[in-house]
Design a protein around this motif. Structure first.
Motif, short mmCIF file in Angstrom:
data_model
loop_
_atom_site.label_atom_id
_atom_site.label_comp_id
_atom_site.label_asym_id
_atom_site.label_seq_id
_atom_site.Cartn_x
_atom_site.Cartn_y
_atom_site.Cartn_z
N THR A 236 -36.48 -10.91 43.58
CA THR A 236 -35.30 -11.69 43.99
C THR A 236 -35.37 -13.09 43.41
O THR A 236 -34.37 -13.63 42.90
CB THR A 236 -35.23 -11.77 45.53
OG1 THR A 236 -35.20 -10.45 46.07
CG2 THR A 236 -33.98 -12.52 45.97
N GLU B 37 -32.93 -14.98 40.72
CA GLU B 37 -32.26 -16.25 40.98
C GLU B 37 -32.56 -17.27 39.88
O GLU B 37 -31.67 -18.01 39.42
CB GLU B 37 -32.71 -16.82 42.34
CG GLU B 37 -32.26 -15.97 43.53
CD GLU B 37 -32.97 -16.37 44.82
OE1 GLU B 37 -33.86 -17.24 44.74
OE2 GLU B 37 -32.64 -15.81 45.88
N THR C 32 -29.53 -8.61 51.93
CA THR C 32 -29.22 -9.87 51.24
C THR C 32 -27.84 -10.40 51.63
O THR C 32 -27.72 -11.56 52.07
CB THR C 32 -29.34 -9.70 49.72
OG1 THR C 32 -30.69 -9.36 49.39
CG2 THR C 32 -28.97 -10.99 49.00
N ILE D 126 -26.96 -13.85 53.98
CA ILE D 126 -26.12 -14.91 53.43
C ILE D 126 -24.82 -15.05 54.22
O ILE D 126 -24.44 -16.15 54.64
CB ILE D 126 -25.82 -14.65 51.94
CG1 ILE D 126 -27.12 -14.73 51.12
CG2 ILE D 126 -24.80 -15.65 51.41
CD1 ILE D 126 -26.97 -14.29 49.68
N PRO E 121 -28.48 -18.79 49.75
CA PRO E 121 -28.95 -17.78 48.79
C PRO E 121 -30.34 -18.06 48.24
O PRO E 121 -31.12 -17.13 48.01
CB PRO E 121 -27.87 -17.84 47.69
CG PRO E 121 -26.64 -18.31 48.40
CD PRO E 121 -27.13 -19.28 49.44
N THR E 122 -30.67 -19.32 48.05
CA THR E 122 -31.99 -19.66 47.49
C THR E 122 -33.13 -19.45 48.48
O THR E 122 -34.29 -19.48 48.09
CB THR E 122 -32.00 -21.14 47.04
OG1 THR E 122 -31.59 -21.97 48.13
CG2 THR E 122 -31.06 -21.35 45.87
N VAL F 118 -33.22 -16.68 50.58
CA VAL F 118 -33.33 -15.25 50.93
C VAL F 118 -34.71 -14.71 50.56
O VAL F 118 -35.32 -13.95 51.32
CB VAL F 118 -32.22 -14.45 50.22
CG1 VAL F 118 -32.48 -12.94 50.35
CG2 VAL F 118 -30.86 -14.79 50.80
#
Length: 389
Positions: A154, A158, A227, A231, A238-239, A241
């Motif tokens: 993940t 990102e 996910t 969110i 998101p950063t 998760v």
């Protein structure tokens, strides 16, 4: 190199392999938004990468286990890991969504047979009376895959992009292949001490299969869409998760190490406790869905339950297998992936009905049914004669 050291390293190779396989299987969950943007497809379609993977495993596991029943497990594992490396490279380089799906099919075919042979292989490497601990060590790789594999995938998605995550999985597979080739012993099927169940029982095996389907369905129904849940429902940035998934995975690792201490003496109690943790964890995730700390605690309990359940399942199947342990392990792997397929597809279908927020509650219904079935096992099999091996 001493025989004991070689066997220990071989168990380590199997742990690396389980790490790589669980990372490969669940990687689309962590990079789901990136894949959707990259190929301009909707979230539900990308979610089917998990369900389609499971469908291939469901259809292929038992036939492949029967077809290769006389092939030495060392040769099987080396071929399977080679296919896994090729499939992950294909996923990383896929120029179209259809080719990504094709690469996932190759990975799923490798996965189908791998989980049928890894448990019996680990058991054959263990000292007498230490099967459960050996299996726990191997399946710790699976839990570490959840701890590090998916969160790191993940994070790569990102920071770089989703293709880098699949490239990393290919590199891990290559490491697993090298270690396995160097350490796995050459053992013929005739000399394998883990080829049949120690206390074969068809009815108990049937309960095991049914429980596995229900557990996997309930857990994956919610986790496939974790996910977007974090969110859009919980409000996690998101950063962050990947950090939540890291906490979830750490809980799973602790659970598999703790359950390994008790699994040889109390396998059924471990499985009951694990299933109970799933029910509680999904309930907490649902009730505390708008509070990041509470939702994370729920996810951690679910991870602990799943890890302990998997360890108990791998040990229990080697005990009650009514015939070949490879075929029996293939049967429970198939059951698990039936649950994954049912969970991911049902979750996608229910999004329009209960929304992301309601998925954990549906998961409670399935895992609660699994707990009842497992608790009723003594009554269901009472008076049934064991099946000869």
């Amino acid at each position: 190199m001493t025989d004991a050291r070689r066997r220990a390293l071989a168990l380590g190779a199997l742990a690396i392999s389980t790490f790589t396989y669980v990372t490969t299987e669940t990687l689309p969950i962590g990079v789901l938004p990136g894949i959707a943007r990259g190929f301009d497809v909707d979230t539900a379609t990308v979610g089917l990468l998990v369900g389609a993977y499971a469908l291939v495993v469901v259809l292929a596991t038992v036939p492949l286990a029967r077809l290769t029943a006389r092939v030495p497990r060392r040769a099987q594992l080396l071929l399977l890991l080679t296919l896994l490396v090729v499939a992950n490279l294909g996923s990383a380089l896929a120029p179209a969504f259809g080719l990504l799906v094709a690469a996932r099919v190759v990975a799923a075919l490798s996965h189908a047979l791998f989980w049928a042979v890894v448990g019996p292989t680990a058991a054959s490497l263990a000292r007498p009376g230490a099967r459960g601990r050996a299996l726990a060590a191997v399946y710790a790789g699976q839990s570490i895959g959840v701890v590090l594999g998916v969160p790191l995938g993940t994070l790569l998605g990102e920071v770089v992009d989703w293709r880098a995550a699949f490239g990393g999985a290919a590199a891990l597979g290559l490491v697993a292949l090298a270690v396995a080739a160097a350490t796995l012993p050459h053992v013929s099927r005739a000399d394998d001490v883990a080829s049949t169940g120690s206390e074969p029982s068809g009815p108990r095996y049937a309960v095991l299969v049914g429980t596995t389907v229900l557990v996997a369905t309930g857990a994956l129904l919610a986790f496939t869409y974790v996910t977007p849940f974090l969110i859009d429902v919980t409000g996690v940035p998101p950063t962050a998760v990947s950090a939540v998934l890291l906490v979830r995975g750490a809980a799973g690792l602790v659970a598999v190490l703790v359950s390994g201490r008790f699994i040889d003496r109390h396998p059924r109690r471990v499985m009951l406790t694990a299933t109970g943790l799933l029910v509680v964890g999904l309930s907490v995730q649902c009730l505390g869905r708008e509070q990041a700390l509470v939702a994370t605690a729920g996810l951690a309990l679910v991870a602990a339950g799943m890890s302990a359940f998997t360890t108990g399942l791998s040990t229990r199947v080697l005990t009650v297998a009514p015939g070949s342990t490879d075929v029996a392990a293939g049967g429970t792997s198939t059951a698990f992936n039936v649950g994954i397929m049912a969970g991911s597809s049902t979750g996608g279908a229910l999004l329009a009905v209960v929304g992301l927020a309601g998925l954990p509650l549906v998961g409670v219904a399935f895992t609660g049914a699994a707990l009842l079935l497992l608790a009723a096992e003594p009554r269901l099999v009472r008076g049934r004669r064991p099946v000869p091996a």
